[in-house]
Enzyme design. Structure first.
Site, short mmCIF file in Angstrom:
data_model
loop_
_atom_site.label_atom_id
_atom_site.label_comp_id
_atom_site.label_asym_id
_atom_site.label_seq_id
_atom_site.Cartn_x
_atom_site.Cartn_y
_atom_site.Cartn_z
N ASN A 1 0.84 -1.19 0.00
CA ASN A 1 0.00 0.00 0.00
C ASN A 1 0.87 1.24 0.00
O ASN A 1 1.64 1.48 0.93
CB ASN A 1 -0.91 -0.04 1.24
CG ASN A 1 -1.67 1.24 1.47
OD1 ASN A 1 -1.74 2.11 0.61
ND2 ASN A 1 -2.24 1.36 2.66
N CYS A 2 0.75 2.08 -1.02
CA CYS A 2 1.54 3.30 -1.13
C CYS A 2 1.40 4.20 0.10
O CYS A 2 2.37 4.82 0.54
CB CYS A 2 1.13 4.07 -2.39
SG CYS A 2 1.80 5.74 -2.52
#
Length: 256
Positions: free
Chosen positions: A133-134
């Site tokens: 997840n960025c």
């Protein structure tokens, strides 16, 4: 470019095409803000593994899976605002590092949010693909608020010295879908605008961002522009490159 609301694969095809047009000197610097036609999860170009639940969510029609031409890890696009900035090599200089390029390309964002009462700072976490997840961490490419929560995540693609920088501005991330994708609660962010938050809508935010970009980023007048019919055909030919799943030897591997 005017703001467009399209599918994820179309948005990515436009940005990839713009970078080639800038590299060929057929266009100057380009900035565009846009939204997504439906909830979408974009995977970074080098992100080769992802949870199998993402495919299940896509098959259930809850989101669209797309491949970004830029790097980084997965970004859930819904309830936010995406930007694409394309700069020719001569605007960047040979001595510019990745870190300094992010500082050059994010000043307009910092200026906008400072004016909205939310000062933003560059993150200091190491970059990598360990987090799917960025928005799980803030690197030197990202902008975080005073509470350490990431407001803007950015990623780059360099092509023959020319730069495409993607960024996602979180505004109201979708809680249930965020948890379904990443297994954690969505980031808790203060409403934009402080006392004027109730009247600050997304269109007003776009206006403020564009004005800050004109003052702090673009050189000379900002001229509205959009592709011709023939150019749209060239963009359309690229759309399949960014749709997932891809059935070629380079297809990413899912994790159970």
């Amino acid at each position: 470019m005017p703001s467009l609301t399209l599918s994820g694969s179309w948005q990515m095809a436009i940005d990839d095409w713009l970078l080639d047009e800038v590299a060929a000197q057929r266009l100057g610097a380009v900035l565009r803000l846009y939204r997504w036609q439906r909830p979408s999860l974009s995977l970074g170009f080098h992100q080769c593994r992802w949870p199998s639940r993402w495919r299940r969510l896509a098959q259930a029609g809850q989101l669209e899976l797309v491949r970004r031409p830029s790097g980084g890890t997965a970004v859930l696009h819904w309830g936010g605002l995406t930007y694409a900035l394309v700069l020719p090599a001569e605007r960047l200089g040979r001595a510019m590092t990745r870190r300094s390029s992010y500082r050059k390309c994010c000043g307009w964002l910092i200026e906008t949010f400072s004016g909205l009462g939310e000062p933003l700072f560059f993150g200091d976490r190491p970059a990598g693909l360990s987090q799917a997840n960025c928005f799980a961490s803030g690197t030197a490419a990202d902008l975080i608020n005073g509470h350490g929560t990431k407001r803007v995540g950015s990623a780059q693609l360099w092509r023959r010295g020319h730069l495409l920088q993607h960024g996602e501005v979180l505004i109201q991330p979708p809680g249930a879908l965020w948890r379904a994708c990443f297994g954690v609660a969505a980031p808790r962010l203060p409403p934009l605008g402080g006392a004027e938050a109730s009247s600050l809508n997304r269109a007003m935010l776009e206006g403020r961002l564009l004005e800050a970009a004109r003052q702090h980023l673009l050189q000379g007048p900002a001229l509205p522009w959009q592709p011709s019919p023939g150019q749209w055909s060239a963009i359309a030919a690229r759309v399949p490159r960014f749709s997932l799943p891809r059935q070629d030897p380079g297809s990413p591997v899912e994790m159970g």
